[in-house]
Scaffold this active site. Structure first.
Site, short mmCIF file in Angstrom:
data_model
loop_
_atom_site.label_atom_id
_atom_site.label_comp_id
_atom_site.label_asym_id
_atom_site.label_seq_id
_atom_site.Cartn_x
_atom_site.Cartn_y
_atom_site.Cartn_z
N GLU A 1 0.80 -1.22 0.00
CA GLU A 1 0.00 0.00 0.00
C GLU A 1 0.83 1.28 0.00
O GLU A 1 0.42 2.28 -0.56
CB GLU A 1 -0.94 0.01 1.22
N SER B 1 -44.42 -33.25 29.64
CA SER B 1 -44.25 -33.91 30.93
C SER B 1 -43.00 -33.47 31.67
O SER B 1 -42.82 -33.83 32.85
CB SER B 1 -44.21 -35.43 30.73
#
Length: 741
Positions: free
Chosen positions: A151, A417
């Site tokens: 860069e 249950s």
């Protein structure tokens, strides 16, 4: 002749003021025109003057190429001067539109929330950036090297603007005929990212230059590079190298290798397009370019390049994946209620054990992969907590990458249950015991006639046996004996916070709850009767260590008496040893629990515990479609057993509370049978207008059409027990109730 002789006379040479005789000369053979006397005193005869045309032709030869160059330089200087004046004017104009430089400051980086496991490992980073900020010293050295190489190679040499780099980029773009290089420095990119909008205008470019110069003046090169690497966008919603590293490699930027650093640096050209989550081949190709640039700059050797190129390319998921992100979502949902708005970096210490989290995720995934399709079960959830209520593992679904909805803490489902332990505990508190006998026979409560799963009746059974075999008729009788309201009160006391309907059908778990609260409500059976408030956050601190919050669940209230806990543990151990939960057995470990299945097999659950952990497991479908005869004792119990076996590997078995001296159900001192039957109560007859909707599995699930049943302070007997099913209302006498007739 005389004239001729006169005309042939040679005049003296013309001399200038300095007396030089080289300006004009006439040779001996030259002829001079008449009138030579006057001309001889001034200038040469007209016939002998150099012609103008020939003089012009000789000028270039006298100036040459140097004259042309002088003129070129002159005009370049003129144009450069005017260009500088123009640029200076633009800088002054656009600079005047910016705030005063004295007010410039680095904007705060969006706060990051680092979520830690109980062992100190990172569970996740949350916030706009997705990762914490790291100094250059703390990140892999390959990362800054790779970024500089690709860069801004002259980063440490320029002053914020790189004229040489700009000229090189312009030349490269001109020769290639397209934009292949940018001339902006890292400092300019940082200025743009922090202060400016992405629009491409002359004003923004001028402001970018001014801000870059200011940054270079105010901060060191290392500070600028660190700010850049911690803020730049790397694609896939990742800002900063730490977020990107965890997103793509599931590791910290501290541990990134050469190939991974090259891939990250390569993303900066086009983060979204080159993201390995979107196009891993393009990301890898760009990484090769970065490696070449690093070699040119002398950061790496050919051998290091060869090693990096031989590594397997990163294959990132299209979204964050892993069950731990369900836990991270829960943390972020609770955080604002504890500290308000998040204004700075935070560190959250959680109760999550990443090893258990991984085991839970693997268990559910393997079970669904193996049996999900044939059982028509597409989703599952699991939560595991300790005796204090601390959540050790949380799995909210099959795959976080596909669905981020947390089915463990947000989905409310009927427990079936699995709600019965609260009914039995309420009955024990009302004076019953595990050895109390009830008649398993057809029951009719108003218009509701609950049936057992196998549609068979066993006659007289103890409560312990009834719970182990999940007999619906006995649970319905117990609810009517103690009163639905008392069952609701006990469930609330143990930790159920969802709305519960106080009617007879609560015996079969028709009120919806979350898996987290249901599991936490079982924990008092494990820990000796103390409330276990489910929690996942232990401590909230700032980045500098200031504690903002610390939980206070270390002194819970007692919600069950020890003798009740002891009897319930003995009863629910039989669920696993001889009842519906046999698939949940853990080799060598005493365990207890209860299965649950809802109407038409829409939901199947198993919730159980050892002396170490309480765990709840759910299987089902998001759209509520029925599974293929999947009961709580099937897939959920199997998954529960596999997870708990893995979770207890290497630990020494220990008994459940109240069972160290043997089965509490056989100890008269701890579980004495009722004297003279159940305690006396007022005889109350009542008709409940409810609909009976048989479940596909034989377990009746009732839906109350008239609303909640009015509660009485006394105990409520069942309406009809035993005999043929009848229609209409029947009055029950005390004798009928005591004899089961």
């Amino acid at each position: 002749m005389a004239g001729n002789r006169k005309s042939q006379r040679i005049e003296p040479s013309f001399q200038g003021a300095a007396g030089r005789d080289d300006d004009f000369h006439v040779g001996a053979g030259d002829r001079v025109a008449g009138g030579g006397g006057r001309r001889g005193r001034g200038k040469p005869p007209k016939a002998e003057r150099p012609r103008r045309g020939s003089a012009r032709r000789r000028e270039p030869s006298r100036g040459g190429i140097f004259g042309l160059l002088r003129r070129l330089v002159y005009w370049c200087l003129v144009l450069g001067l005017w260009g500088a004046i123009g640029v200076g004017g633009l800088v002054l104009y656009y600079g005047a539109r910016m705030p005063s430089a004295t007010s410039w400051s680095i904007p705060d980086r969006p706060p990051n929330v680092k979520i830690m496991s109980v062992n100190g490992d990172i569970v996740a980073n949350r916030g706009l950036t997705g990762g914490e900020a790291l100094s250059l010293e703390n990140m892999s050295p390959y990362i800054p090297q790779a970024v500089i190489a690709i860069e801004d190679r002259r980063f440490y040499a320029h002053f914020g603007i790189d004229p040489l780099g700009l000229a090189r980029a312009m030349l490269t773009n001109l020769t290639s005929g397209r934009m292949v290089q940018g001339g902006s420095t890292l400092t300019q990119q940082l200025a743009k990212n922090m202060f400016l909008s992405p629009e491409r205008t002359l004003e923004r470019k001028v402001q970018e230059v001014l801000l870059a110069l200011w940054l270079e003046h105010k901060y060191s090169k290392d500070q600028i590079l660190a700010m850049y690497l911690n803020r730049v966008f790397f694609g896939s919603n990742s800002y900063g190298v730490e977020a990107a590293s965890r997103r793509y490699f599931n590791k910290s930027a501290r541990d990134v290798n050469l190939g991974e650093a090259a891939l990250l640096a390569g993303l900066l050209k086009a983060p979204s397009r080159l993201s390995p989550a979107r196009d891993p081949e393009a990301a890898e190709a760009r990484a090769q370019v970065v490696l070449g640039a690093m070699r040119e700059e002398g950061y790496v050797t050919d051998n290091e390049i060869k090693t990096a190129m031989s590594q397997t390319p990163a294959r990132a998921r299209s979204y964050w994946s892993g069950a731990q992100y369900y836990a991270a979502d829960m943390v972020m949902a609770q955080l604002p209620g504890m500290i308000g708005d998040i204004k700075e970096d935070l560190v959250i210490d959680t109760t999550i054990d990443l090893d258990l989290e991984k085991k839970a995720d693997e268990t559910l995934s393997a079970m669904l992969d193996k049996e999900g399709a044939k059982s028509n079960a597409s989703q599952a959830a699991l939560v595991s907590i300790d005796g204090t209520g601390a959540i050790r593992a949380l799995v909210g679904g099959r795959d976080y990458a596909e669905s981020q909805f947390d089915r463990a803490s947000k989905a409310r489902r009927q427990p079936g249950s699995a709600f019965k332990p609260f009914v039995y505990a309420a009955a024990l508190e009302a004076g019953r015991s595990p050895l109390s006998v009830r008649n398993d026979a057809p029951v009719r409560i108003g218009k509701w006639t609950p049936e057992n799963y196998d549609q068979k009746y066993r006659g007289e059974v103890t409560l312990a046996s009834a719970l182990a075999n999940s007999l619906n008729t006995i649970a319905a009788q117990l609810v009517m004996e103690v009163g639905p309201g008392e069952v609701v009160k006990l469930a609330r006391r143990l930790g159920i916070e969802s709305e519960l309907q106080a009617n007879a059908s609560i015996a079969l778990g028709t009120s919806e709850v979350t898996l987290v609260e249901l599991t936490a409500a079982y924990a008092p059976f494990m820990n000796g009767g103390y409330k276990a408030t489910p929690h996942i956050i232990r401590r909230i601190s700032t980045a500098d260590g200031t504690v903002l919050y610390e939980n206070t669940y270390d002194n819970p209230p007692r919600v069950l008496e020890p003798n009740i806990v002891s009897m319930m543990n003995g009863m629910m151990m039989r669920v696993i040893t001889e009842g519906t939960g046999k698939n949940a057995r853990i080799p060598g470990w005493p365990a207890a629990g209860k299965s649950g299945t809802t109407q038409s097999f829409r939901d199947a659950l198993f919730v159980g515990y050892t002396s170490n952990l309480t765990t709840g497991v759910w299987f089902g479908n998001d759209d509520g479609k029925s599974m293929k005869k999947v009961t709580g004792g099937g897939l959920p119990a199997k998954a529960w057993g596999e997870f708990m076996t893995a979770a207890h590997a290497g630990l020494s078995p220990s008994p459940l509370f109240g069972t160290a001296n043997g089965d509490p159900l056989q100890d008269p001192a701890r579980a004495a049978p009722e004297e003279g039957g159940d305690q006396l109560f007022d005889i109350i007859s009542r008709t409940l207008d409810t609909d009976q909707r048989p479940a596909g599995n034989g377990e009746a699930v009732a839906t109350d059409r008239t609303g909640a049943v009015p509660l009485d302070d006394g105990l409520i007997p069942p309406a009809d027990v035993g005999g043929e099913r009848q229609t209409g209302t029947r009055r029950t006498t005390l004798f009928d109730f005591l004899t089961g007739g």
